[in-house]
Scaffold this active site. Structure first.
Site, PDB file in Angstrom:
ATOM      1  N   LYS A 234       0.862  -1.183   0.000  1.00 59.63           N
ATOM      2  CA  LYS A 234       0.000   0.000   0.000  1.00 59.63           C
ATOM      3  C   LYS A 234       0.900   1.235   0.000  1.00 59.63           C
ATOM      4  CE  LYS A 234      -3.465   2.511   2.619  1.00 59.63           C
ATOM      5  NZ  LYS A 234      -4.509   2.434   3.651  1.00 59.63           N
TER       6      LYS A 234
ATOM      7  N   LYS B   3      -2.275  -1.475  -3.797  1.00 61.43           N
ATOM      8  CA  LYS B   3      -3.111  -0.281  -3.689  1.00 61.43           C
ATOM      9  C   LYS B   3      -2.270   0.979  -3.780  1.00 61.43           C
ATOM     10  CE  LYS B   3      -5.985   2.024  -0.329  1.00 61.43           C
ATOM     11  NZ  LYS B   3      -6.282   2.126   1.058  1.00 61.43           N
TER      12      LYS B   3
HETATM   13  N1  PBG Z   1      -6.311   2.887   6.309  1.00 62.72           N
HETATM   14  C1  PBG Z   1      -7.250   3.597   5.680  1.00 62.72           C
HETATM   15  C2  PBG Z   1      -7.594   3.341   4.271  1.00 62.72           C
HETATM   16  N2  PBG Z   1      -8.190   2.208   3.833  1.00 62.72           N
HETATM   17  C3  PBG Z   1      -8.475   2.394   2.479  1.00 62.72           C
HETATM   18  C4  PBG Z   1      -8.005   3.663   2.101  1.00 62.72           C
HETATM   19  C5  PBG Z   1      -8.108   4.339   0.767  1.00 62.72           C
HETATM   20  C6  PBG Z   1      -9.132   3.841  -0.169  1.00 62.72           C
HETATM   21  C7  PBG Z   1      -9.508   4.786  -1.250  1.00 62.72           C
HETATM   22  O1  PBG Z   1      -8.895   5.845  -1.465  1.00 62.72           O
HETATM   23  O2  PBG Z   1     -10.458   4.451  -1.942  1.00 62.72           O
HETATM   24  C8  PBG Z   1      -7.425   4.249   3.220  1.00 62.72           C
HETATM   25  C9  PBG Z   1      -6.894   5.638   3.196  1.00 62.72           C
HETATM   26  C10 PBG Z   1      -5.595   5.959   3.751  1.00 62.72           C
HETATM   27  O3  PBG Z   1      -4.717   5.112   3.898  1.00 62.72           O
HETATM   28  O4  PBG Z   1      -5.429   7.137   4.071  1.00 62.72           O
END
Ligand code: PBG
Ligand code: MG
Length: 331
Positions: free
Chosen positions: A201, A255
């Site tokens: 991520k 992601k």
């Molecule tokens: N842990 C939080 C989380 N879980 C999924 C997303 C993002 C998903 C999206 O942008 O659609 C995020 C945002 C972040 O890490 O700030």
């Protein structure tokens, strides 16, 4: 020996629709989709999210209606995210451990309505519950503490599993959390609860609309670069995936999605495990902005981007376009 022109004309198999269908290498079907949904308090509530046109937060009854819709559309799994009221947020995110929190009530309501007809994936991270919007516990120096955070994430995971979650999806990027969560699930009688780890991520600029949706954007000071990955790194993604698999992840996620398709390909080639991609909120918003600007056609953009994930080797995609895509694909 491979033929060359004119014996070989690659346009031959493209000349008719039936032939293109026959030669298509990968398909996207509704069964490849995971539908992320935002839950809010109340009943009969639908709150549109301005930066995600076409996506709303729903109160639990509305979430149940979306779950029934997903079952009818052949979507196998939902991903739930809570919009926690400001007064239930705290520095330590303790609302994540409340067995009666919004998330747990949504899980139970879906289970009551749909039984095992749909999977429920739950995000594990503290950002929907913290007053500072970080995914973990912040120390006095402003640093997100790894090991203390993992202890809370374990509690959050057990809370979700007890409520009936099928797939625990840690999105926090703390080191060691997959192993700790797996051990706790085994000990607590949840041997068949899966872990889909957000393994690779990235600290991405594409999460803005999501932070609006869960209500953490205005709260978050700074960024998440001390735990989410640097967008320049690919080798490191393979190490992240390797560790999470060793710790017991059943599947791994990359992601964001499209900007990181190369990572999805490399992970699939290196490990041969189920890989999922998250087409995140900023990607959804980009498509909708293109449509609004007359720069592209929604149905075609949606189906082409989703197909790309399958071509890259993904088992499935988390996408806010899931219901729309499933409707197109079912037609
Ligand atoms: N842990 C939080 C989380 N879980 C999924 C997303 C993002 C998903 C999206 O942008 O659609 C995020 C945002 C972040 O890490 O700030
Ligand atoms: Mg990791």
């Amino acid at each position: 020996m491979i033929a060359s022109y004119p014996q070989a004309r690659l346009r031959r198999t493209r000349a008719t629709a039936w032939s293109r269908a026959l030669h298509r290498e990968v398909l996207i079907t509704p069964a490849d989709l995971i539908w992320p949904l935002f839950v809010t308090e109340g009943s009969g509530v639908e709150q549109p999210i301005a930066s995600l046109p076409g996506v709303s937060r729903w109160s639990v009854d509305g979430i149940v209606a979306r779950a029934r819709e997903a079952v009818d559309l052949g979507i196998p799994c939902l991903a739930l995210f809570p919009n926690t009221q400001a007064e239930r947020r705290s520095d330590d995110g303790r609302e994540a451990l409340n067995p009666d929190n919004l998330m747990c009530r949504a899980i139970k309501a879906i289970r009551d309505a749909c039984g095992d007809a749909i999977g429920i994936l739950t995000d594990v991270a503290l950002d929907p519950y913290t007053s500072h919007g970080q995914d973990g516990l912040v120390n006095t120096a402003g640093y997100v503490e790894n090991d203390a955070t993992v202890d809370v994430l374990v509690g959050q995971s057990l809370n979700q599993a007890a409520a009936g979650a099928d797939i625990i999806a840690p999105s926090d990027m703390m080191d060691g959390r997959v192993g700790a969560i797996r051990d706790a699930l085994e000990r607590d009688g949840h041997a068949n609860v899966q872990i889909m780890s957000y393994a690779a991520k990235y600290a991405s600029a594409f999460y803005g609309p999501f932070r609006d949706a869960v209500g953490s954007r205005g709260l978050l000071k700074g960024d998440k670069k001390t735990y989410q990955m640097d967008p320049g790194n690919a080798e490191e993604a393979l190490r992240e995936v390797e560790l999470d698999l060793a710790e017991g992840a059943d599947s791994v996620m990359v992601k964001p999605g499209l900007p990181y398709l190369d990572i999805a390909v490399r992970v699939k080639e290196a490990f041969g495990v189920p890989v999922f991609a998250y087409q995140v909120s900023g990607e959804y918003a980009m498509i909708e902005a293109a449509v609004a600007a007359g720069a592209g056609e929604r149905d075609a953009l949606v189906l082409e981007t989703l197909l790309a994930f399958k071509r890259a080797g993904c088992s499935g995609v988390l996408t806010y376009h899931a219901a729309h895509a499933a409707r197109l694909l079912g037609a």
